[in-house]
Design a protein around this motif. Sequence first.
Motif, mmCIF file in Angstrom:
data_model
loop_
_atom_site.group_PDB
_atom_site.id
_atom_site.type_symbol
_atom_site.label_atom_id
_atom_site.label_comp_id
_atom_site.label_asym_id
_atom_site.label_seq_id
_atom_site.Cartn_x
_atom_site.Cartn_y
_atom_site.Cartn_z
ATOM 1 N N PHE A 54 0.806 -1.241 -0.076
ATOM 2 C CA PHE A 54 -0.073 -0.073 0.154
ATOM 3 C C PHE A 54 0.956 1.021 0.049
ATOM 4 O O PHE A 54 1.850 1.393 0.768
ATOM 5 C CB PHE A 54 -0.970 -0.027 1.205
ATOM 6 N N PHE A 55 0.614 2.289 -0.938
ATOM 7 C CA PHE A 55 1.405 3.497 -0.797
ATOM 8 C C PHE A 55 0.515 4.519 -1.390
ATOM 9 O O PHE A 55 -0.408 4.253 -2.085
ATOM 10 C CB PHE A 55 2.803 3.327 -1.288
ATOM 11 N N SER A 56 0.495 5.575 -0.641
ATOM 12 C CA SER A 56 -0.271 6.701 -1.310
ATOM 13 C C SER A 56 0.659 7.970 -1.322
ATOM 14 O O SER A 56 1.292 8.135 -0.020
ATOM 15 C CB SER A 56 -1.488 7.044 -0.219
ATOM 16 N N THR A 57 0.786 8.780 -2.211
ATOM 17 C CA THR A 57 1.555 9.831 -2.398
ATOM 18 C C THR A 57 0.430 11.045 -2.611
ATOM 19 O O THR A 57 -0.274 11.133 -3.319
ATOM 20 C CB THR A 57 2.633 10.151 -3.434
ATOM 21 N N TRP A 58 0.911 12.327 -1.960
ATOM 22 C CA TRP A 58 0.172 13.557 -2.113
ATOM 23 C C TRP A 58 0.992 14.634 -2.227
ATOM 24 O O TRP A 58 1.825 14.985 -1.512
ATOM 25 C CB TRP A 58 -0.572 14.152 -0.689
ATOM 26 N N ALA A 59 0.533 15.122 -3.536
ATOM 27 C CA ALA A 59 1.652 16.137 -4.047
ATOM 28 C C ALA A 59 0.962 17.511 -3.832
ATOM 29 O O ALA A 59 -0.039 17.695 -4.477
ATOM 30 C CB ALA A 59 2.068 15.750 -5.513
ATOM 31 N N ILE A 68 2.374 7.894 2.393
ATOM 32 C CA ILE A 68 1.923 7.268 3.291
ATOM 33 C C ILE A 68 2.202 5.450 2.651
ATOM 34 O O ILE A 68 1.832 5.345 1.640
ATOM 35 C CB ILE A 68 0.448 7.157 3.531
ATOM 36 N N THR A 69 2.977 4.679 3.639
ATOM 37 C CA THR A 69 2.890 3.298 3.101
ATOM 38 C C THR A 69 2.837 2.420 4.261
ATOM 39 O O THR A 69 2.564 2.784 5.519
ATOM 40 C CB THR A 69 4.590 3.340 2.879
ATOM 41 N N LEU A 70 2.693 1.088 4.041
ATOM 42 C CA LEU A 70 2.810 0.008 4.850
ATOM 43 C C LEU A 70 4.206 -0.142 5.328
ATOM 44 O O LEU A 70 5.172 -0.122 4.593
ATOM 45 C CB LEU A 70 2.120 -1.425 4.618
ATOM 46 N N SER A 71 4.626 -0.421 6.576
ATOM 47 C CA SER A 71 5.870 -0.639 7.055
ATOM 48 C C SER A 71 6.123 -1.940 6.431
ATOM 49 O O SER A 71 5.603 -2.680 6.299
ATOM 50 C CB SER A 71 5.869 -0.783 8.634
ATOM 51 N N VAL A 79 3.663 7.442 8.010
ATOM 52 C CA VAL A 79 3.476 8.546 7.285
ATOM 53 C C VAL A 79 4.786 9.467 7.309
ATOM 54 O O VAL A 79 5.265 9.733 8.288
ATOM 55 C CB VAL A 79 2.365 9.445 8.440
ATOM 56 N N ASN A 80 5.045 9.618 5.938
ATOM 57 C CA ASN A 80 6.245 10.270 6.003
ATOM 58 C C ASN A 80 7.625 9.780 6.745
ATOM 59 O O ASN A 80 8.426 10.029 7.382
ATOM 60 C CB ASN A 80 6.530 11.896 6.125
ATOM 61 N N GLY A 81 7.503 8.251 6.767
ATOM 62 C CA GLY A 81 8.417 7.475 7.439
ATOM 63 C C GLY A 81 8.287 7.235 9.086
ATOM 64 O O GLY A 81 8.961 6.653 9.640
#
Length: 115
Positions: A54-59, A68-71, A79-81
């Motif tokens: 899962f990943f989501s990027t907001w520009a 936003i990613t799954l560890s 959220v931003n690591g």
Amino acid sequence: MHKPLLFLLGLALAGNATAGCGEGNGTCYYYKKGELKGQDKCAVTTCAATDQYFFSTWAWGNGNEVAITLSEDKQGTLVNGKPGYMLQLPFKDERMLCYAVEAGDELLCNDSGVY
């Protein structure tokens, strides 16, 4: 530009998993200690394949980015690591989705409807 790359990524990960990506535009909001610190138009891209990734990027229009990613060990959301979690706020807006940073008293939201 990104669509052919996402299509190829989808083909590479095809199999029994259900995968897909969504793209949309909306407004992103940044809260710190409960106070709105910033808001701007943003483009949201979210990709997921069941429990594999899962990943989501907001520009943001102002140049800021949120990831936003799954560890890697699938123990939680980053959220931003930083460790975080998701919140849906249907009482504010059906399309509103927020992610909180656990230890930072930060909340990042968007109303793009791309989950």
